[in-house]
Scaffold this active site. Structure first.
Site, PDB file in Angstrom:
ATOM      1  N   GLY A 129      85.633 -10.952  36.949  1.00  0.00           N
ATOM      2  CA  GLY A 129      86.503  -9.825  37.233  1.00  0.00           C
ATOM      3  C   GLY A 129      86.090  -9.106  38.502  1.00  0.00           C
ATOM      4  O   GLY A 129      86.935  -8.655  39.283  1.00  0.00           O
TER       5      GLY A 129
ATOM      6  N   TRP B  46      87.142 -11.235  41.421  1.00  0.00           N
ATOM      7  CA  TRP B  46      88.587 -11.142  41.613  1.00  0.00           C
ATOM      8  C   TRP B  46      88.941 -10.010  42.573  1.00  0.00           C
ATOM      9  O   TRP B  46      89.899 -10.109  43.341  1.00  0.00           O
ATOM     10  CB  TRP B  46      89.263 -10.918  40.261  1.00  0.00           C
ATOM     11  CG  TRP B  46      90.743 -10.672  40.362  1.00  0.00           C
ATOM     12  CD1 TRP B  46      91.741 -11.604  40.426  1.00  0.00           C
ATOM     13  CD2 TRP B  46      91.401  -9.396  40.410  1.00  0.00           C
ATOM     14  NE1 TRP B  46      92.969 -10.986  40.513  1.00  0.00           N
ATOM     15  CE2 TRP B  46      92.791  -9.631  40.502  1.00  0.00           C
ATOM     16  CE3 TRP B  46      90.947  -8.077  40.377  1.00  0.00           C
ATOM     17  CZ2 TRP B  46      93.722  -8.600  40.569  1.00  0.00           C
ATOM     18  CZ3 TRP B  46      91.878  -7.044  40.446  1.00  0.00           C
ATOM     19  CH2 TRP B  46      93.240  -7.316  40.538  1.00  0.00           C
ATOM     20  N   HIS B  47      88.142  -8.937  42.543  1.00  0.00           N
ATOM     21  CA  HIS B  47      88.451  -7.793  43.394  1.00  0.00           C
ATOM     22  C   HIS B  47      88.215  -8.074  44.873  1.00  0.00           C
ATOM     23  O   HIS B  47      88.820  -7.402  45.718  1.00  0.00           O
ATOM     24  CB  HIS B  47      87.617  -6.580  42.978  1.00  0.00           C
ATOM     25  CG  HIS B  47      88.156  -5.875  41.771  1.00  0.00           C
ATOM     26  ND1 HIS B  47      87.885  -6.291  40.486  1.00  0.00           N
ATOM     27  CD2 HIS B  47      88.956  -4.788  41.649  1.00  0.00           C
ATOM     28  CE1 HIS B  47      88.496  -5.483  39.626  1.00  0.00           C
ATOM     29  NE2 HIS B  47      89.149  -4.578  40.296  1.00  0.00           N
ATOM     30  N   GLY B  48      87.365  -9.023  45.197  1.00  0.00           N
ATOM     31  CA  GLY B  48      87.142  -9.302  46.601  1.00  0.00           C
ATOM     32  C   GLY B  48      86.023 -10.295  46.830  1.00  0.00           C
ATOM     33  O   GLY B  48      85.172 -10.501  45.969  1.00  0.00           O
TER      34      GLY B  48
ATOM     35  N   PHE C 158      92.706  -5.968  47.509  1.00  0.00           N
ATOM     36  CA  PHE C 158      92.248  -6.856  46.442  1.00  0.00           C
ATOM     37  C   PHE C 158      93.302  -7.881  46.059  1.00  0.00           C
ATOM     38  O   PHE C 158      93.027  -8.788  45.330  1.00  0.00           O
ATOM     39  CB  PHE C 158      91.844  -6.039  45.204  1.00  0.00           C
ATOM     40  CG  PHE C 158      90.856  -4.944  45.527  1.00  0.00           C
ATOM     41  CD1 PHE C 158      89.762  -5.197  46.334  1.00  0.00           C
ATOM     42  CD2 PHE C 158      91.041  -3.666  45.027  1.00  0.00           C
ATOM     43  CE1 PHE C 158      88.862  -4.207  46.633  1.00  0.00           C
ATOM     44  CE2 PHE C 158      90.130  -2.661  45.332  1.00  0.00           C
ATOM     45  CZ  PHE C 158      89.042  -2.926  46.130  1.00  0.00           C
TER      46      PHE C 158
END
Length: 476
Positions: free
Chosen positions: A317, A320-322, A476
């Site tokens: 997770g 996933w943001h960056g 993102f």
């Protein structure tokens, strides 16, 4: 195109709404699709091809999966379909990161490896790829039927209210709404009110706070007061920016008859990290739970496996943001605390607000530091400052960016967060507190539109005097 811009508020949105309601019901999905492609193409027309290509991909694979899910071929097709989506995400979002990481490992940089180009990250790619994956999985699980209506699927994928930064919608929740949804004046009014509230969060609170966080996070060796002030400023900026976008997205959906689930529920008043993730970015939390945590085994294979699953899901997770190690560490930080809470039972016994609430806030705040920092060294510099090792008081150079407006807005933001349960009740029920003479309904019916009109006026005036800034979750 940005919601908090004059071109969206005064040109795109009114034009779209007129076109939408002038279109016969049978053609409204096409109107949504065309408008959404214009909205997305306003940034870069060439990346529309990628959005369209992924739509064709999942449309084709979903039908093939549905026809063959009783056989082994169905699972193979599901794997191929998901792999294709992840390949797109991996190339555009993570290839630069892998090249840079490999180069650093061998003591050089991308140029030293002979790589003289950089891939541009398509806006919103994380959101529409996750939606594509959930659609394929839901078709395989029989949670939804594979649609034969390409326009509906394309409109779902490109639905402009949520295309750029969520909430992460699932086709199974919208399939019936694409076929039939109710349009009423009350629904439109509720959507307008939510849009105004979200726009005010962004323009009146998040944007004025931003210079404080930006200045301190970019300044070397922040002092004790600077580090804490910058961290709290970013904590509030991110919340009002992202929850504001979500409110606007949900409001825009209501304007055209769609109902999206809430994406935030007073997360900064949580008493545990477990509760925080039930209230922060709810659509992502639910996605990670349903499509990663549970398939990995969830809590069904003993405590050790449960802790590993929690940490692994949060690491993914975070990634996933960056494409940055800071996001991985942030995910690991939250995953570790989720595991600790599960092991100790703290998530179930954290009833004392006086202890649990500030403890949870501190954990979240410390996590936001690494989340916001450009790299690990910047984060460590902030943490050092928070411990007082870089001095105590605000340095003269920082006083130029820490304005009275910013500090006042930050204080107002903190008050709003502390009052949020009450405000959410008013927002969701739209009912005033009862009075002795029973005139609450009449007073509310006048007060709410007046307050919203005043809020909209102030927000538009503020919008006109300042340059718009992108929403933080666009990256993102």
């Amino acid at each position: 195109m940005v919601f908090s811009s004059e071109v969206f508020v005064f040109l795109f949105l009114p034009t779209f709404l007129v076109a939408y309601y002038a279109t016969p019901v049978a053609g409204r999905s096409l109107t949504i699709l065309i408008a959404s492609y214009i909205f997305y193409g306003w940034w870069r027309m060439d990346f529309l091809a990628l959005l369209f290509a992924t739509t064709v991909w999942v449309y084709t694979f979903a039908i093939a999966i549905e026809r063959n899910r009783e056989r082994q071929l169905g699972k193979i097709l599901l794997t191929l379909g998901i792999s294709g989506c992840l390949t797109v995400l991996g190339i555009f979002k993570y290839l630069n990161f892998f090249i840079d990481s490999f180069a650093a490992l061998i003591g050089t940089d991308a140029e030293g490896l002979g790589v003289h180009w950089r891939l541009i990250l398509p806006i919103g790619i994380s959101f529409y790829v996750f939606q594509s994956i959930s659609y394929l999985i839901d078709v395989y699980r029989r949670d939804t039927a594979a649609t034969r209506n390409f326009i509906d699927l394309a409109a779902y994928k490109a639905l402009f209210p949520q295309l750029i930064a969520g909430p992460i919608l699932r086709f199974k929740d919208l399939a019936d709404q694409f076929k039939h949804r109710e349009h009423t004046l009350q629904k439109f009014a509720d959507g307008t009110a939510l849009f105004v509230i979200g726009l005010a969060k962004k323009v009146l609170i998040a944007d004025p706070i931003a210079p404080i966080a930006d200045s301190i996070f970019s300044s070397p060796h922040p002092t004790l007061i600077e580090a804490w002030l910058g961290s709290i400023a970013y904590m509030m900026q991110l919340y009002f920016d992202f929850s504001g976008y979500s409110d606007m997205a949900i409001g825009l959906g209501l304007m055209i008859g769609f109902r999206f689930a809430p994406n935030f529920d007073a997360p900064y008043l949580s008493r545990s990290i477990t509760e925080f993730w039930r209230k922060w970015h709810i659509s992502l939390s639910n996605w990670l739970r349903d499509y990663l945590y549970i398939p990995l085994g969830g809590s069904r294979h003993g405590p050790i496996r449960t802790y590993v699953n929690l940490i692994l899901v949060m690491l993914l997770g975070g990634l996933w943001h960056g494409a940055n190690w800071t996001f991985v560490l942030w995910g690991g930080w939250h995953g570790g605390w989720l595991a600790v809470e599960r092991a100790t039972g703290w998530n179930k016994i954290a009833a004392s607000r006086s202890i649990a609430l500030p403890t949870t806030l501190l954990i979240v705040l410390l996590g936001w530091v690494i989340f916001r920092a450009e790299n690990v060294f910047v984060a460590l510099d902030l943490y050092t400052g928070m411990l007082g090792f870089n001095g105590l008081w605000v340095r003269p150079a920082q006083l130029l960016d820490i304005t009275h407006e910013g500090l006042l807005t930050l204080a107002v933001g903190c008050v709003i967060v502390a009052s949020e349960p009450y405000l959410l009740v008013l927002e969701r029920t739209n009912v005033d507190l009862p009075s002795a003479d029973g005139s609450a309904t009449a007073r509310q019916s006048i007060a709410v539109p007046l307050v919203l009109t005043l809020l909209a006026t102030v927000t538009v005036l503020k919008l006109a005097e300042a340059n718009h800034s992108p929403f933080l979750y666009f990256q993102f």
